[in-house]
Design a protein around this motif. Structure first.
Motif, PDB file in Angstrom:
ATOM      1  N   GLY A   1       0.988  -1.309   0.088  1.00  0.00           N
ATOM      2  CA  GLY A   1       0.056  -0.096  -0.024  1.00  0.00           C
ATOM      3  C   GLY A   1       0.706   1.256  -0.042  1.00  0.00           C
ATOM      4  N   GLY A   2       2.253   1.019   0.066  1.00  0.00           N
ATOM      5  CA  GLY A   2       3.181   2.404   0.026  1.00  0.00           C
ATOM      6  C   GLY A   2       3.638   2.722   1.157  1.00  0.00           C
ATOM      7  N   GLY A   3       3.157   2.207   2.246  1.00  0.00           N
ATOM      8  CA  GLY A   3       3.711   2.516   3.783  1.00  0.00           C
ATOM      9  C   GLY A   3       5.013   2.081   3.935  1.00  0.00           C
ATOM     10  N   LEU A   4       5.775   2.681   4.635  1.00  0.00           N
ATOM     11  CA  LEU A   4       7.214   2.419   5.004  1.00  0.00           C
ATOM     12  C   LEU A   4       7.119   1.375   6.134  1.00  0.00           C
ATOM     13  CD1 LEU A   4      10.237   3.390   4.364  1.00  0.00           C
ATOM     14  CD2 LEU A   4       9.954   4.745   6.232  1.00  0.00           C
ATOM     15  N   VAL A   5       7.974   0.004   5.778  1.00  0.00           N
ATOM     16  CA  VAL A   5       8.230  -0.815   6.984  1.00  0.00           C
ATOM     17  C   VAL A   5       9.494  -0.593   7.615  1.00  0.00           C
ATOM     18  CG1 VAL A   5       8.521  -3.306   7.474  1.00  0.00           C
ATOM     19  CG2 VAL A   5       6.835  -2.548   5.469  1.00  0.00           C
ATOM     20  N   ILE A   6       9.382  -0.228   9.005  1.00  0.00           N
ATOM     21  CA  ILE A   6      10.425   0.166   9.913  1.00  0.00           C
ATOM     22  C   ILE A   6      10.419  -0.617  11.097  1.00  0.00           C
ATOM     23  CG2 ILE A   6      11.164   2.129   8.595  1.00  0.00           C
ATOM     24  CD1 ILE A   6       9.407   3.863  10.574  1.00  0.00           C
ATOM     25  N   THR A   7       9.860  -1.683  11.124  1.00  0.00           N
ATOM     26  CA  THR A   7       9.773  -2.551  12.099  1.00  0.00           C
ATOM     27  C   THR A   7      10.928  -2.598  12.879  1.00  0.00           C
ATOM     28  OG1 THR A   7       9.718  -4.477  11.083  1.00  0.00           O
ATOM     29  CG2 THR A   7       7.665  -3.697  11.674  1.00  0.00           C
ATOM     30  N   TYR A   8      10.955  -2.608  14.286  1.00  0.00           N
ATOM     31  CA  TYR A   8      12.341  -2.642  15.028  1.00  0.00           C
ATOM     32  C   TYR A   8      13.362  -1.714  14.501  1.00  0.00           C
ATOM     33  CZ  TYR A   8      10.360  -6.995  16.895  1.00  0.00           C
ATOM     34  OH  TYR A   8       9.495  -7.813  17.369  1.00  0.00           O
ATOM     35  N   ALA A   9      13.348  -0.628  13.703  1.00  0.00           N
ATOM     36  CA  ALA A   9      14.401   0.276  13.203  1.00  0.00           C
ATOM     37  C   ALA A   9      14.599   0.997  14.472  1.00  0.00           C
ATOM     38  CB  ALA A   9      13.879   1.158  12.184  1.00  0.00           C
ATOM     39  N   SER A  10      15.962   1.571  14.571  1.00  0.00           N
ATOM     40  CA  SER A  10      16.350   2.415  15.581  1.00  0.00           C
ATOM     41  C   SER A  10      16.654   3.856  14.903  1.00  0.00           C
ATOM     42  CB  SER A  10      17.662   2.115  16.221  1.00  0.00           C
ATOM     43  OG  SER A  10      18.124   2.925  17.182  1.00  0.00           O
ATOM     44  N   LEU A  11      15.586   4.775  15.293  1.00  0.00           N
ATOM     45  CA  LEU A  11      15.493   6.122  14.737  1.00  0.00           C
ATOM     46  C   LEU A  11      15.719   7.119  15.707  1.00  0.00           C
ATOM     47  CD1 LEU A  11      12.413   5.775  12.238  1.00  0.00           C
ATOM     48  CD2 LEU A  11      15.070   5.827  11.834  1.00  0.00           C
TER      49      LEU A  11
ATOM     50  N   CYS B   1       2.568   3.498   7.645  1.00  0.00           N
ATOM     51  CA  CYS B   1       3.895   2.675   7.980  1.00  0.00           C
ATOM     52  C   CYS B   1       3.708   1.800   9.096  1.00  0.00           C
ATOM     53  CB  CYS B   1       4.883   3.981   8.469  1.00  0.00           C
ATOM     54  SG  CYS B   1       4.658   4.434  10.115  1.00  0.00           S
ATOM     55  N   ASP B   2       4.519   0.669   8.950  1.00  0.00           N
ATOM     56  CA  ASP B   2       4.358  -0.306   9.959  1.00  0.00           C
ATOM     57  C   ASP B   2       5.901  -0.098  10.811  1.00  0.00           C
ATOM     58  OD1 ASP B   2       4.770  -2.783  11.299  1.00  0.00           O
ATOM     59  OD2 ASP B   2       4.253  -4.002   9.647  1.00  0.00           O
ATOM     60  N   ALA B   3       5.802   0.517  11.843  1.00  0.00           N
ATOM     61  CA  ALA B   3       6.833   0.544  12.788  1.00  0.00           C
ATOM     62  C   ALA B   3       6.795   0.128  13.933  1.00  0.00           C
ATOM     63  CB  ALA B   3       6.761   2.176  12.987  1.00  0.00           C
ATOM     64  N   ARG B   4       6.135  -1.302  13.957  1.00  0.00           N
ATOM     65  CA  ARG B   4       5.953  -1.797  15.379  1.00  0.00           C
ATOM     66  C   ARG B   4       7.665  -1.712  15.952  1.00  0.00           C
ATOM     67  NH1 ARG B   4       3.892  -7.124  13.244  1.00  0.00           N
ATOM     68  NH2 ARG B   4       4.930  -6.199  11.379  1.00  0.00           N
ATOM     69  N   PHE B   5       7.614  -1.724  17.264  1.00  0.00           N
ATOM     70  CA  PHE B   5       8.694  -1.879  17.924  1.00  0.00           C
ATOM     71  C   PHE B   5       9.849  -0.938  17.498  1.00  0.00           C
ATOM     72  CE2 PHE B   5       6.181  -5.671  18.591  1.00  0.00           C
ATOM     73  CZ  PHE B   5       6.020  -5.584  19.819  1.00  0.00           C
ATOM     74  N   ALA B   6       9.624  -0.035  16.770  1.00  0.00           N
ATOM     75  CA  ALA B   6      10.654   0.974  16.183  1.00  0.00           C
ATOM     76  C   ALA B   6      11.081   1.913  17.670  1.00  0.00           C
ATOM     77  CB  ALA B   6      10.294   1.796  15.200  1.00  0.00           C
ATOM     78  N   ARG B   7      12.073   2.405  17.691  1.00  0.00           N
ATOM     79  CA  ARG B   7      12.773   3.301  18.729  1.00  0.00           C
ATOM     80  C   ARG B   7      12.733   4.699  17.819  1.00  0.00           C
ATOM     81  NH1 ARG B   7      16.810   1.363  22.531  1.00  0.00           N
ATOM     82  NH2 ARG B   7      17.774   3.161  21.924  1.00  0.00           N
TER      83      ARG B   7
END
Length: 135
Positions: free
Chosen positions: A41-51, A64-70
């Protein structure tokens, strides 16, 4: 490439970034060699990413899918997180001034010591809003 962005793109360490390059700037998951991807669908997948400490001001991260991202101490002013999956994400110390969380999934997300709390949009439409966001 970051398909979900606005304005001048995303800034990481003060540099405008539009492409994730292993060993360079960008969004990565798990390690510095695995660039983030996008959903069908165009959303960014950044699960577990450290930002941590990233400046994503005015970025359009909708769907976006940012589950457990920091996002610890990140600057997230005006970021569009509408329809994002943010379950378990850590926003400790982040600046969420004017951010949009409409229809976002927030179960288990951490919002300790955030800035701009009274200006966050869409909380009434978000799922799993914790008491710390409503205080």
């Amino acid at each position: 490439n970051f398909l979900a962005r606005s304005g001048d793109g995303v800034k990481i360490d003060g540099t405008t970034t539009t492409t994730s390059t292993p060993g360079g700037s960008g969004f990565f998951v798990f390690d510095q060699s695995t660039p983030a991807t996008t959903t069908p669908g165009g959303g960014l997948v950044i699960t577990y990413a450290s930002l941590d400490r990233a400046d994503l001001s005015d970025a359009d991260l909708a769907v976006c899918d940012a589950r457990f991202a920091r996002f610890i101490n990140a600057t997230l002013r005006g970021v569009n997180f509408s329809d994002c999956d943010l379950r378990g994400a850590d926003f400790t110390g982040a600046d969420l001034t004017g951010a949009n969380l409409a229809r976002a999934k927030l179960e288990g997300a951490i919002f300790a010591d955030i800035r701009g709390q009274g200006t966050i949009k869409g909380l009434g439409q978000a799922e799993g809003v914790s008491g710390e966001l409503l205080d």
